[in-house]
Structure formats: C-alpha cells, structure tokens
Design a protein around this motif. Structure first.
Motif, short mmCIF file in Angstrom:
data_model
loop_
_atom_site.label_atom_id
_atom_site.label_comp_id
_atom_site.label_asym_id
_atom_site.label_seq_id
_atom_site.Cartn_x
_atom_site.Cartn_y
_atom_site.Cartn_z
N GLN A 1 0.86 -1.18 0.00
CA GLN A 1 0.00 0.00 0.00
C GLN A 1 0.90 1.24 0.00
O GLN A 1 2.01 1.21 0.56
N ARG B 1 0.86 5.76 0.31
CA ARG B 1 0.12 6.99 0.59
C ARG B 1 1.09 8.16 0.56
O ARG B 1 2.30 7.99 0.68
N ALA C 1 -4.93 8.57 2.81
CA ALA C 1 -5.37 7.17 2.86
C ALA C 1 -4.40 6.28 2.09
O ALA C 1 -3.87 6.68 1.05
N ASN D 1 -3.46 3.32 -0.42
CA ASN D 1 -4.04 2.70 -1.61
C ASN D 1 -3.23 1.47 -1.98
O ASN D 1 -2.00 1.49 -1.91
N ASN D 2 -3.91 0.42 -2.37
CA ASN D 2 -3.24 -0.82 -2.76
C ASN D 2 -2.48 -0.65 -4.07
O ASN D 2 -2.93 0.06 -4.97
N SER E 1 2.04 2.71 -9.05
CA SER E 1 0.90 3.17 -8.26
C SER E 1 0.09 4.15 -9.09
O SER E 1 0.54 4.59 -10.15
N GLY E 2 -1.06 4.52 -8.58
CA GLY E 2 -1.76 5.64 -9.17
C GLY E 2 -0.95 6.91 -8.93
O GLY E 2 0.02 6.90 -8.16
#
Length: 75
Positions: A39, A41, A46, A48-49, A56-57
């Motif tokens: 994950q 952040r 928050a 995120n996976n 990642s995004g």
C-alpha cells in the motif's frame, strides 16, 4: 526523481527531488514474498493498494516537502 541513497533492502528512508512544476509522481514497489501486500500513501492520506511490479496511481504532490510511505505486509 532518483532515490538517494540507491535502493537497498535494509534501507527504510530515501529522498528524491523533482522540479517545482511536477505535481504528481508514481512509485513501482516490488515484493519478494508472493503473498505480501503493498500500500502507498502521500502526506498522511489514505493508503491505496498497489500490485507488486506495477506503478501506483498518481500521488499528488504539494509544493515543498512531501512524505510518501510504502507499507509492505508479509503474509
């Protein structure tokens, strides 16, 4: 930006710099244990996976310092 120091499995803190015009980055974490989860952040937001070996995004950056955390949980 480029990680400093260079990646090493025992190192837990890195720095990287980007130009002021850069407003987001991605990270591409990779695990060595098949069942581990990842994950990420930025700035205490928050988690995120992220799939191992995939980007990642987009992680939105503020002007100035930003903290990006990568949390790996072994199963």
């Amino acid at each position: 930006g480029t990680l400093s120091p260079s990646f090493a499995t025992a190192t837990t803190t890195y720095t990287a710099s980007v130009l002021n015009a850069v407003n987001s980055v991605t990270v591409t974490p990779t695990v060595t244990q098949a069942n581990a989860t990842i994950q990420v952040r930025v700035n205490g937001g928050a988690f995120n996976n992220v799939t191992s070996g995939s980007a990642s995004g987009a992680l939105s950056l503020n002007t100035g310092s930003n903290t990006i955390e990568v949390l790996v949980t072994a199963q």
